[in-house]
Design an enzyme around this catalytic site. Structure first.
Site, PDB file in Angstrom:
ATOM      1  N   ARG A 205       0.799  -1.045  -0.028  1.00 41.29           N
ATOM      2  CA  ARG A 205      -0.052   0.186  -0.153  1.00 41.29           C
ATOM      3  C   ARG A 205       0.770   1.162  -0.013  1.00 41.29           C
ATOM      4  NH1 ARG A 205      -2.373   2.654   4.343  1.00 41.29           N
ATOM      5  NH2 ARG A 205      -4.462   4.001   3.830  1.00 41.29           N
TER       6      ARG A 205
ATOM      7  N   LYS B   8       4.121  -6.595  12.454  1.00 37.88           N
ATOM      8  CA  LYS B   8       3.385  -6.732  11.270  1.00 37.88           C
ATOM      9  C   LYS B   8       3.982  -8.095  10.576  1.00 37.88           C
ATOM     10  CE  LYS B   8       2.933  -4.874   6.581  1.00 37.88           C
ATOM     11  NZ  LYS B   8       3.304  -3.780   5.885  1.00 37.88           N
TER      12      LYS B   8
ATOM     13  N   ARG C  98      -1.142   5.518  13.176  1.00 36.51           N
ATOM     14  CA  ARG C  98      -0.094   5.319  14.250  1.00 36.51           C
ATOM     15  C   ARG C  98      -0.529   5.516  15.742  1.00 36.51           C
ATOM     16  NH1 ARG C  98       1.891   3.552  10.307  1.00 36.51           N
ATOM     17  NH2 ARG C  98       4.063   3.921   9.452  1.00 36.51           N
TER      18      ARG C  98
END
Length: 269
Positions: free
Chosen positions: A66, A131, A266
């Site tokens: 992305r 992640k 964030r």
């Protein structure tokens, strides 16, 4: 020397065996190398209604994430694949699609025994805040056809010892949370099985039917967050997602809805 389960090459025949009765729902193609599995499906001639097209690659040379980021992958150390999904004639542009895909990945991995899985809006799968996988959804041009989208998945299986990217922190791999790693063919079949189930629900009832399941795994639920991008910055408390997949943030000015544009989410500090 024999190969471990996770080192076995991708095989259409093996994936079909693991899919069992669901195998006819998919048209599988395995490639040794390509620039991007998403590009393989985006550039191909549109298919008529039929099985869901799947392209999986042993190696991507120009994987995309992305916001124009590069998605890195390694032979045997990653699982990278894309699927092309069609929607009913007259359906609006699919909303919340990346969230449904993320939920499918999480559910498949939960069934394999992975703990601590979380979802980060709009397109990341995390384990304990790190992640593990990314999702890229691209809508196909209509050109008089029903809506369709390509959904790409990149899942880290084993990160190289020297893995380092300046913009990437808090990255993990499946091998750190699941021992032993499953055969990639079994893993891909498990993911496709969840995709099929959740996309059927999504096609019938929209993202609203899956919203609660996504909210349960929201990594930032009730935490202070900062949204930046699109020449704006918003800070507030993450209030989950709306029925169309928009991010909800409680701010001093009220409840803000953030659509999945070029924005970054964030934790606020």
């Amino acid at each position: 020397m024999s190969l471990s389960n996770s080192d076995l090459p991708l095989s259409s025949d093996a994936i079909v065996r693991h899919l069992g009765a669901l195998a006819p729902a998919f048209a599988l193609r395995i490639v040794a190398e390509c620039a991007s599995t998403n590009s393989e499906l985006m550039d191909a001639a549109p298919a008529d209604e039929g099985p869901v097209e799947v392209v999986a690659a042993e190696c991507q040379t120009a994987g995309r994430g992305r916001r124009g980021r590069q998605w890195q992958s390694w032979p045997g150390g990653s699982l990278t694949f894309s699927t092309r999904w069609g929607f009913r004639p007259g359906a609006p542009v699919p909303a919340g699609l990346s969230l449904v895909a993320g939920l499918a990945v999480v559910r498949a991995l939960e069934r394999l025994g992975v703990d601590g899985l979380q979802l980060k809006w709009p397109n990341d799968v995390l384990v304990h805040g790190q992640k593990l996988a990314g999702i890229l959804v691209e809508l196909l041009p209509a050109r008089g056809r029903p809506p369709a989208a390509v959904v790409g998945i990149g899942l880290n299986l084993r990160l190289p010892a020297d893995f380092s990217l300046p913009e990437q922190t808090g990255v993990t791999d499946l091998g750190s949370h699941l021992d032993p790693l499953p055969d990639r063919n079994r893993l891909l079949a498990a993911l496709l099985t969840e995709f099929h189930a959740l996309f059927d629900t999504y096609a019938a009832a929209g993202f609203a039917a899956l919203r609660g399941a996504w909210q349960q795994r929201n990594a930032f639920s009730d935490l202070p967050v900062r949204i930046s991008g699109d020449q704006q910055e918003i800070t507030g408390i993450c209030a989950g997602v709306d029925e169309d997949g928009a991010l909800l943030v409680r701010t001093d000015a009220g409840l803000a809805r953030i659509l999945s544009g070029e924005v970054s989410l964030r934790i606020a500090t």
